[in-house]
Design a protein around this motif. Structure first.
Motif, PDB file in Angstrom:
ATOM      1  N   ALA A 331       0.834  -1.197   0.000  1.00 22.81           N
ATOM      2  CA  ALA A 331       0.000   0.000   0.000  1.00 22.81           C
ATOM      3  C   ALA A 331       0.874   1.254   0.000  1.00 22.81           C
ATOM      4  N   LEU A 332       1.905   1.248   0.846  1.00 22.81           N
ATOM      5  CA  LEU A 332       2.810   2.400   0.897  1.00 22.81           C
ATOM      6  C   LEU A 332       3.479   2.600  -0.461  1.00 22.81           C
ATOM      7  N   ASP A 333       3.930   1.501  -1.056  1.00 18.75           N
ATOM      8  CA  ASP A 333       4.612   1.601  -2.345  1.00 18.75           C
ATOM      9  C   ASP A 333       3.670   2.079  -3.440  1.00 18.75           C
ATOM     10  N   ALA A 334       2.373   1.760  -3.281  1.00 15.97           N
ATOM     11  CA  ALA A 334       1.402   2.188  -4.286  1.00 15.97           C
ATOM     12  C   ALA A 334       0.975   3.638  -4.065  1.00 15.97           C
ATOM     13  N   GLY A 335       1.536   4.284  -3.055  1.00 12.69           N
ATOM     14  CA  GLY A 335       1.231   5.693  -2.840  1.00 12.69           C
ATOM     15  C   GLY A 335       0.034   5.945  -1.951  1.00 12.69           C
ATOM     16  N   VAL A 336      -0.246   5.030  -1.027  1.00 12.74           N
ATOM     17  CA  VAL A 336      -1.330   5.249  -0.072  1.00 12.74           C
ATOM     18  C   VAL A 336      -0.722   5.834   1.207  1.00 12.74           C
ATOM     19  N   GLY A 337      -1.155   7.029   1.566  1.00 13.83           N
ATOM     20  CA  GLY A 337      -0.751   7.615   2.841  1.00 13.83           C
ATOM     21  C   GLY A 337      -1.811   7.278   3.858  1.00 13.83           C
ATOM     22  N   ARG A 338      -1.397   6.852   5.057  1.00 17.88           N
ATOM     23  CA  ARG A 338      -2.385   6.361   6.012  1.00 17.88           C
ATOM     24  C   ARG A 338      -2.335   7.129   7.323  1.00 17.88           C
ATOM     25  N   ILE A 339      -3.489   7.586   7.777  1.00 14.87           N
ATOM     26  CA  ILE A 339      -3.612   8.143   9.116  1.00 14.87           C
ATOM     27  C   ILE A 339      -4.532   7.196   9.878  1.00 14.87           C
ATOM     28  N   GLY A 421       4.357  12.164  -0.159  1.00 16.76           N
ATOM     29  CA  GLY A 421       3.706  12.497  -1.423  1.00 16.76           C
ATOM     30  C   GLY A 421       2.666  11.486  -1.869  1.00 16.76           C
ATOM     31  N   PRO A 422       1.699  11.147  -0.998  1.00 19.25           N
ATOM     32  CA  PRO A 422       0.751  10.090  -1.353  1.00 19.25           C
ATOM     33  C   PRO A 422      -0.262  10.535  -2.416  1.00 19.25           C
ATOM     34  N   LYS A 423      -0.679   9.584  -3.240  1.00 16.45           N
ATOM     35  CA  LYS A 423      -1.727   9.857  -4.218  1.00 16.45           C
ATOM     36  C   LYS A 423      -3.100   9.601  -3.609  1.00 16.45           C
TER      37      LYS A 423
END
Lengths: 508, 348
Positions: A331-339, A421-423
């Motif tokens: 998920a991180l590699d796919a650009g998901v930023g998580r809170i 820089g998440p998408k």
């Protein structure tokens, strides 16, 4: 009103934890037959005050008087014996026992046969009739809805002859309709001579249910007003000490689809609801809000987006391609930023420094590591940059994160996610428990990220927050997802109907 | 009574409380000495003298500390990751077994045999811990139970080998392996005294473990998994793989204790190779607060108490059990002291 009998009086309660005064000279009186709202932000000292009342903490100074008699400090059970009942936010019921058994639990001697059960049952039935608390005494608690469980908690307190009832954030787990039913019960209770303390940080509820309001701010009584003589704006000002300005973001401009769920199901585990054939599209430049009563599958959806679980069936596409080997790393590699929802348990490591926490998701990559060796200088510089940019109040990058307030901790987690820089951004309860300054800041950051082209999934139990921030709203109920509703197209009441589980295609 | 966290412990607490703990241990030892009918001051003096009073005594203490450093490091590494490895004893014997097998059966020259013995010992020790850890990661089996029980399995297995295929034909019937050839042994650091290069390897290992913990991504992962596995998993740290790496490291370190005892001191494998070094390693690691360099200090301290008490017992006729009790009370008082530096007791 002032002439009425005082049933509970707190005077000069002070409690310090180190340098922090959780309660500072707090005092108020509860009269017979009134609903007193205790209003305050998270961290204002409401919970500490209740812990002192119930003897879990000993106050450094001050007295508690119930029905004119002083309670011994630090004696758990004294308040209960004096007729004070508490309904906690998190219920204390045994799921494998019936309603009646739960109510009787602990009220009778350990040894002794089942005598008096019929009498007890009659009493429970009478109480539930008198107070409008409809619940079947022989139903297993496990099979009850959250609203019904809360009724059992209230019945439990009433059965123990509580004359003073304290409810801690009772509506956090209820639909708007269930909340209204609860308020009706409370009105009946005060008409029957009970006195109620209603703890909340939701203004409209306080306005709807209370006779008087005591506002706590930073551990002090910021004001005490009769509900009839005040309004929401005045209360909000007392609560936060300043005029509250909710953000009014311009509508987002929807772009390409960045993440898509099609007919995704995940298994339910224990009392955790899974997803049932959920289809969802997260588009660039849009905030998608997820409304729903707590525990209806929000956790599963958040876990799915953040990579903790993979779909059991259905498809998850990120950037147009179906994912395989879905994991937090993927998920991180796919650009998901998580809170994450729980910043203490999931979002940070308490005894790690700010530096160590700032690189928690990127530690293994350049520039923070090279061939398995950490570059702590770069990591520290990164932490310092986040601290400066997100205005984190802390002793420095080498301080342990456990020393930070919730708001500052959340800012670090936010900075960690956004600086990558998440998408796609998953924001699960991003402002829960934050003071107004941090809350506004976090919301503005999310709006800015949206405007910069990110797809944001906002999960919140606060319907107002969802309605203000979201360009598109979905309602989740029992693991099913409603169709998307455009900004402003549904009223609170209409959303409430969906939250209660009506309107879904396969609704029974 | 309740505990409240102390925000800033201050120097008095940080130094005073551990000193008080040490004093408490000395107090308990004195009372026991008096009960045994001896003068406590004389007994304490003899213990100190026996542990560090001469060059011979000091080197003997370091000798005794060597396996404790290894097992202490093994436990410290594992406990950091909240991997409760109680099986250092089994891993130690696994290492000793491989050392003897390679050293006596292959007939290699010493320069080749020694690194091979050490390498094989480390690998086997790691594999011995890998089983319980895979059971924990995959099936959630409690590793306290499995690693503990593995100690007995390994000891009985070694016993079987020593009574059978590995039995020394020249051993007069004792359950004892053949001795390692001269050139397959670790050389002495000081000629004529028993201290061998195993101690040097232990010091190097301590530094290496420390470097791994503070400078490498693996060390960071181990600490993250130990402190908050949920957050570690969420952040994309492969928790299971980190556990496996920790197991290999921890088991390997414990096995080095077996290698160093056989190749440096005893020369052959017997069933009394370890008087519980694997278990004492837990005490050593806890006393050191799991810090790898602290392990060296605490291992020397614990070894000193045992060696000193042994020598005292010969002179003063006080039982050596006073050493076991002293070390145990030292640990209890130290744990209490550490607790009290972080929390203060509040009434009510």
């Amino acid at each position: 009103m002032g002439a009425r009998e005082v049933v509970l009086r707190l005077e000069g309660i002070t409690k310090r934890f180190g340098k922090l005064a959780a309660n500072d000279d707090v005092g108020f009186a509860l009269h017979r037959g009134e609903v007193l709202a205790l209003l305050g932000e998270n961290g204002a000292g409401k919970t500490t005050l209740m812990n002192i009342l119930f003897g879990h903490y000993t106050a450094d100074a001050g007295t508690v008087e119930v029905f004119g008699k002083a309670l011994p400090p630090g004696a758990p059970g004294a308040a209960l014996a004096a007729g004070v009942g508490m309904v906690h936010q998190h219920f204390t019921l045994a799921g494998n026992l019936t309603v009646l058994e739960n109510i009787l639990l602990g009220t009778r001697p350990l040894f002794g046969l089942g005598l008096g059960r019929a009498a007890a049952r009659a009493r429970v039935e009478r109480l539930s009739r008198d107070f409008g608390l409809a619940v079947h005494p022989d139903a297993k608690v496990r099979s009850l809805s959250v609203g019904e469980r809360q009724r059992v908690e209230i019945l439990k307190a009433l059965y123990r002859e509580a004359r003073i009832l304290i409810l801690d954030e009772p509506t956090a787990v209820l639909t708007p309709q269930e909340s209204d039913a609860l308020f009706a019960t409370l009105k009946k209770a005060v008409a029957l001579g009970l006195s109620i303390i209603f703890i909340s940080h939701k203004l409209h509820e306080v306005m709807a249910v209370s006779d008087r309001v005591v506002v706590l701010r930073h551990g002090k009584v910021a004001g005490e007003v009769a509900t009839a003589e005040t309004d929401r704006h005045r209360l909000a000002e007392l609560m936060v000490g300043a005029e509250v300005a909710l953000p009014h973001p311009a509508p987002g401009r929807a772009g390409e689809m960045l993440m898509e769920l099609r007919d995704v199901s995940t298994p339910s585990e224990g009392n955790r609801t899974g997803l049932r054939r959920v289809s969802l599209a997260l588009r660039a430049g849009q905030i998608t809000g997820l409304a729903g009563v707590a525990g209806n599958g929000q956790g599963a959806l958040a876990d799915l987006v953040s990579g903790l679980i993979a779909p059991a069936s259905g498809a998850l596409r990120v950037g147009g391609t179906e994912v395989s080997g879905w994991s937090p790393r993927a998920a991180l590699d796919a650009g998901v930023g998580r809170i994450p929802e729980d910043r203490h348990a999931t979002g940070s490591i308490a005894d790690f420094t700010l530096t160590e926490n700032a690189v928690l998701e990127g530690y293994a990559r350049q520039p923070f590591a090279r061939a398995g060796w950490m570059d702590w200088g770069r990591a520290r510089a990164h932490a310092e940059a986040i601290i400066a940019k997100y205005d984190i109040r802390c002793p420095g990058p080498e301080a342990r994160i456990r020393l930070l307030s919730g708001g500052n901790m959340q800012k670090l987690i936010l900075g960690r996610a956004l600086e990558a820089g998440p998408k796609i951004i998953l924001a699960n309860q991003p402002v829960r428990g934050l003071d107004i300054g941090a809350l506004t800041y976090v919301q503005e950051c999310l709006i800015a990220a949206r405007d910069a082209g990110a797809a944001v999934l906002l999960i919140s139990e606060d319907l107002d927050e969802i309605r203000v921030l979201s360009d598109v709203i979905h309602v989740i109920s029992a693991g099913r997802l409603s169709p998307p509703f455009a900004r402003g197209s549904k009223t609170v009441a209409e959303l409430g109907v969906w939250m209660a589980g009506q309107g879904f295609a396969d609704a029974a | 009574m309740r505990l409240e966290p102390v925000a800033d412990p201050g120097l008095v607490r940080l130094i005073g409380l551990p000193a008080l703990a040490l004093a408490g241990m000395v107090g308990v030892a004195s009372v026991l000495a008096m009960l045994a009918g001896a003068n406590p001051f004389a007994v304490l003096g003899l213990i100190v003298q026996g542990a560090a009073g001469s060059k011979f005594a000091a080197l003997e203490t370091l000798n005794r500390a060597t396996p404790l450093i290894f097992t202490g490091l093994a436990v410290a590494v594992a406990f950091r990751a909240k991997l409760w490895n109680i099986g250092a004893e089994a891993q130690l014997y696994a290492g000793a077994l491989m050392t003897v097998l390679i050293g006596t059966q292959l007939g290699l020259p010493g320069t080749l045999a020694l690194p091979l013995m050490a390498g094989a010992a480390i690998l086997t020790g790691g594999l011995v811990l890998l089983g319980p850890v895979l059971l924990k990661v995959r099936l959630g089996v409690d590793e306290v139970v499995t690693t503990l029980l593995f100690n007995f399995i390994m000891l009985l297995f070694v016993s079987m080998l020593l009574e059978g295929p590995l039995k020394d034909p020249m051993g007069m019937g004792w359950p004892k392996s053949e001795a390692l050839p001269r050139d397959a042994r670790l050389p002495r650091i000081v000629d004529g005294l028993r201290l061998h290069w195993g101690f040097g390897l232990a010091l190097i290992s301590a530094v290496l473990v420390w470097v791994i913990q503070v400078r490498t991504t693996l060390g960071y992962e181990i600490r993250a998994v130990g402190q908050n596995p949920q957050a570690a998993r969420f952040a994309g740290i492969p928790v299971g793989r980190v556990m496996v790496k920790t197991a290999l490291l921890s088991g390997g370190l414990a096995a080095m204790a077996g290698f160093s005892e056989v190749a440096g001191l005893k020369g052959s494998l017997t069933l009394d190779l370890s008087p519980g070094f694997g278990y004492t390693g837990i005490v050593v690691a806890m006393l050191a607060l799991l810090h790898p360099l602290g392990v060296v200090v605490s291992a020397i301290f614990v070894a000193g108490v045992f060696v000193g008490a042994n020598s005292m017992s010969r002179a003063a006729e006080v039982p050596t059990y006073i050493a076991d009790i002293s070390v145990a009370t030292a640990l209890l008082f130290m744990v209490l002291a550490i607790l009290l530096t972080r929390f203060r007791v509040v009434r009510g």
